[in-house]
Design an enzyme around this catalytic site. Structure first.
Site: not given
Ligand code: PMP
Length: 283
Positions: A32, A51, A100, A102, A179, A203
């Protein structure tokens, strides 16, 4: 009436029907993306598109029309009469519909594309305020760099934080702070900014990347180094970032008060510069 996008069509959201054989539903087999609209433009849409494309490559979903995302995103804003508002667009791409099993569908099927927009305005920083976050062992998989729709570990961790009265759950992996469940985290120590480097354990946030740029422009030294949990006692400031809430000061981590329990000067400067950047883009 809310209009959403589904496989090339703009439809009333409640008329969209997703197959029970969709691999997004059965396996969370998809990615997403979320971008923010600021009364006339999507903030750094190039990075969001990049991304998204990288995520599709990493999980081997082939969507030949992937470059249409910013185009239908704009159209969704227009059709929902949100041009003069702030709004979020949510896009989801799954491996499509197939019985369904895998292994990937063979022959290949079209991916399922779904997107909707909703009005959303961040509250900004209320003077003197900030959020409290909870630390928790990172129970997620080892490919957190992919914006996968499989968010169960994030959801369970966030819910635990929520039920305990915290605003976010911050993950710790091998003693290092990675994070948040839905944000990146930054720390300030003696005026220097620290955040976890890009890796498979975080991320790569679009906001994170822009904050690093803004810090550089403001002459703030920024180091992409992970902070060990045991060094939390020496931090002066902390803040979390994401597309929807932008920059949010952290005033407590578990029972530890950050700084003097108020958003610190570096956080405020970065927040101000981020907002100034948006205003400049509006022209
Ligand atoms: N880390 C995670 C796990 C997230 O879900 C998000 C939000 N999508 C972020 C970091 C921040 O990413 P962004 O600044 O691109 O929204």
């Amino acid at each position: 009436m809310e209009i959403a996008y589904f496989n090339g069509k703009f439809l009333p959201k409640d008329e969209i029907k997703i197959s029970p054989d969709d691999r997004g539903f059965l396996f969370a087999d998809g990615i997403y993306e979320v971008m923010k609209w600021y009364e006339g433009f999507f903030y750094d849409k190039e990075s969001h598109l990049a991304r998204m494309k990288r995520g599709l490559r990493e999980i081997r979903i082939n969507w030949p029309e992937e470059d249409t995302f910013p185009i239908f995103a704009n159209e969704l804003i227009n059709r929902n009469r949100l041009s003069d508002s702030q709004a979020l667009i949510y896009l989801q791409v799954t491996r499509g519909v197939a019985p369904r099993t895998h292994s990937f569908p063979d022959p290949e099927v079209n991916p399922t594309i779904y997107a909707f927009v909703k009005e959303f305005r961040s509250t900004g920083i209320v003077p003197g305020s900030g959020v409290k976050v909870m630390l928790k062992e990172d129970i997620r998989w080892s490919r957190c760099d992919i914006k996968s729709v499989a968010l169960l570990a994030n959801i369970l961790s966030f819910q635990e934080a929520h039920e305990k009265g915290f605003n976010e759950c911050i993950f710790v992996r091998n003693g290092m702070i990675t994070e948040g469940s839905r944000s990146n985290i930054f720390f300030v120590i003696d005026g220097t900014l620290y955040t976890h480097p890009e890796s498979e354990h975080i991320l790569s946030g679009v906001t994170r990347k822009n904050i690093l740029r803004i810090a550089k422009e403001a002459g703030i030294t920024a180091k992409e180094e992970p902070l060990p949990e045991k060094k939390l006692g020496i931090i002066h400031e902390a803040f979390i970032t994401n597309t929807s809430a932008e920059v949010t000061p952290v005033i407590a981590i578990n029972k530890l008060t950050v700084g003097n329990g108020m958003p610190g000067p570096v956080t405020m400067l970065i927040h101000k510069s981020f907002n100034a950047g948006i205003i400049a883009l509006k022209g």
